[in-house]
Scaffold this motif. Structure first.
Motif, mmCIF file in Angstrom:
data_model
loop_
_atom_site.group_PDB
_atom_site.id
_atom_site.type_symbol
_atom_site.label_atom_id
_atom_site.label_comp_id
_atom_site.label_asym_id
_atom_site.label_seq_id
_atom_site.Cartn_x
_atom_site.Cartn_y
_atom_site.Cartn_z
ATOM 1 N N ARG A 39 0.828 -1.221 0.000
ATOM 2 C CA ARG A 39 0.000 0.000 0.000
ATOM 3 C C ARG A 39 0.853 1.258 0.000
ATOM 4 O O ARG A 39 0.507 2.269 -0.605
ATOM 5 C CB ARG A 39 -0.909 0.031 1.250
ATOM 6 C CG ARG A 39 -2.160 -0.792 1.099
ATOM 7 C CD ARG A 39 -2.658 -1.239 2.445
ATOM 8 N NE ARG A 39 -1.665 -2.133 3.047
ATOM 9 C CZ ARG A 39 -1.926 -3.130 3.873
ATOM 10 N NH1 ARG A 39 -3.145 -3.345 4.248
ATOM 11 N NH2 ARG A 39 -0.971 -3.902 4.358
ATOM 12 N N THR A 40 1.988 1.203 0.691
ATOM 13 C CA THR A 40 2.801 2.411 0.891
ATOM 14 C C THR A 40 3.233 3.079 -0.419
ATOM 15 O O THR A 40 3.139 4.303 -0.528
ATOM 16 C CB THR A 40 4.033 2.074 1.753
ATOM 17 O OG1 THR A 40 3.604 1.273 2.850
ATOM 18 C CG2 THR A 40 4.713 3.322 2.257
ATOM 19 N N LYS A 204 4.106 1.183 11.473
ATOM 20 C CA LYS A 204 5.496 0.921 11.086
ATOM 21 C C LYS A 204 6.504 1.507 12.077
ATOM 22 O O LYS A 204 7.713 1.303 11.917
ATOM 23 C CB LYS A 204 5.778 1.500 9.685
ATOM 24 C CG LYS A 204 4.871 0.977 8.581
ATOM 25 C CD LYS A 204 5.139 -0.472 8.247
ATOM 26 C CE LYS A 204 4.122 -1.079 7.305
ATOM 27 N NZ LYS A 204 4.204 -0.620 5.930
HETATM 28 C C1 GLP Z 1 4.760 -6.871 1.336
HETATM 29 C C2 GLP Z 1 5.880 -6.657 0.328
HETATM 30 C C3 GLP Z 1 6.908 -5.701 0.874
HETATM 31 C C4 GLP Z 1 6.224 -4.467 1.414
HETATM 32 C C5 GLP Z 1 5.343 -4.862 2.569
HETATM 33 C C6 GLP Z 1 4.676 -3.677 3.259
HETATM 34 O O1 GLP Z 1 5.083 -7.799 2.306
HETATM 35 N N1 GLP Z 1 6.527 -7.881 -0.035
HETATM 36 O O2 GLP Z 1 7.821 -5.381 -0.157
HETATM 37 O O3 GLP Z 1 7.170 -3.531 1.831
HETATM 38 O O4 GLP Z 1 4.350 -5.701 2.017
HETATM 39 O O5 GLP Z 1 3.442 -3.423 2.688
HETATM 40 P P1 GLP Z 1 2.588 -2.138 2.939
HETATM 41 O O6 GLP Z 1 3.250 -1.049 2.190
HETATM 42 O O7 GLP Z 1 1.237 -2.487 2.379
HETATM 43 O O8 GLP Z 1 2.558 -1.909 4.407
#
Ligand code: GLP
Length: 246
Positions: A39-40, A204
């Motif tokens: 999502r980020t 996070k």
């Molecule tokens: C997944 C991906 C990562 C990503 C993580 C965080 O696990 N493999 O590369 O950084 O999700 O996701 P989000 O950005 O949705 O918190």
């Protein structure tokens, strides 16, 4: 030493990362990028799409490598990272076939697939810039916390925490999230000439503090980024909340 850039909100943090990508591409239109899903980075990709649409940026000559993919999912499967990238970026900016590299989650021999991917990165001249997200457990790509981390691209078993975090791509149904993935290794990431990690949101904050200020440990794979000579961590205020030096 990790350089930190902290922004008031997630939109400003994403804009910062998009601008860093644009500077890299403008300086070197045929550069080689490592790109994340999750999502980020969605607002980062939305900004790139806007710049490409307005003619301010072209990704035509950029070679990209995505960080990871679920084992068992083809390029069109719901939840696959290749489908994600098409939806959020490549399907919107690529006017002609361009060098987009993915790990093949359906490869019959995953070790051979990992070796092929490493060779492709080498053949492209190595990664100029890798952009990373961050798992709440400190993972980067799909390098999960573990006693040992293979340096290069390899197959991993996903933790329950990571499968829950990825359920969105599978209609919210955790049992449908694959149990294994194939990912660029931390060594592959550290071999890139530059690394940017983007993390936003309070969920996070603990992982960010452990990555940036904690001891180097394979139990927090992102902490190994402290070894890289050119790494920037871009945060919003919520993700920076647990840092002592923020
Ligand atoms: C997944 C991906 C990562 C990503 C993580 C965080 O696990 N493999 O590369 O950084 O999700 O996701 P989000 O950005 O949705 O918190």
């Amino acid at each position: 030493m990790i350089r930190l850039r902290i922004h008031p909100d997630a939109a400003a943090a994403a804009h910062d990362v998009a601008a860093a990508l644009r500077s890299t591409v403008v300086a070197s239109p045929a550069c080689v990028l490592g790109l994340p899903t999750g999502r980020t980075p969605i607002p980062v990709y939305a900004q790139l799409v806007e710049w490409v649409a307005s003619g301010a940026l072209s990704l035509d000559d950029v070679t990209t490598f995505n960080l990871d993919e679920f084992v068992g999912l083809g390029p069109d499967a719901q939840g696959s990272f290749q489908a994600f990238m098409r939806h959020h970026l490549f399907g919107r900016v690529d006017r002609r076939p361009a060098p987009r590299n993915f790990l093949d989650g359906l490869a019959p021999d995953l070790d051979l697939e990992a070796a092929r991917f490493e060779r492709a990165i080498d053949d492209a001249g190595g990664l100029d810039l890798v952009v990373l997200g961050l798992g709440t457990n400190g993972h980067i790509g799909f390098n999960e916390p573990a006693g040992e981390l293979p340096a290069r691209t390899h197959v991993v078993s996903l933790t329950d925490e990571t499968r829950v975090a990825n359920a969105d791509g599978f209609g919210g149904e955790v049992p449908r999230v694959p149990t294994r993935a194939i990912t660029m290794g931390v060594g592959t990431i550290l071999a890139a000439r530059e690394v940017i990690l983007l993390a936003t949101g309070a969920s996070k904050a603990d992982a960010v503090a452990a990555a940036c200020e904690g001891p180097l440990t394979t139990q927090v794979p992102a902490s190994l980024l402290q070894l890289h000579p050119r790494v920037t961590v871009v945060l919003d205020a919520a993700a920076a909340a647990r840092l002592s030096r923020a």
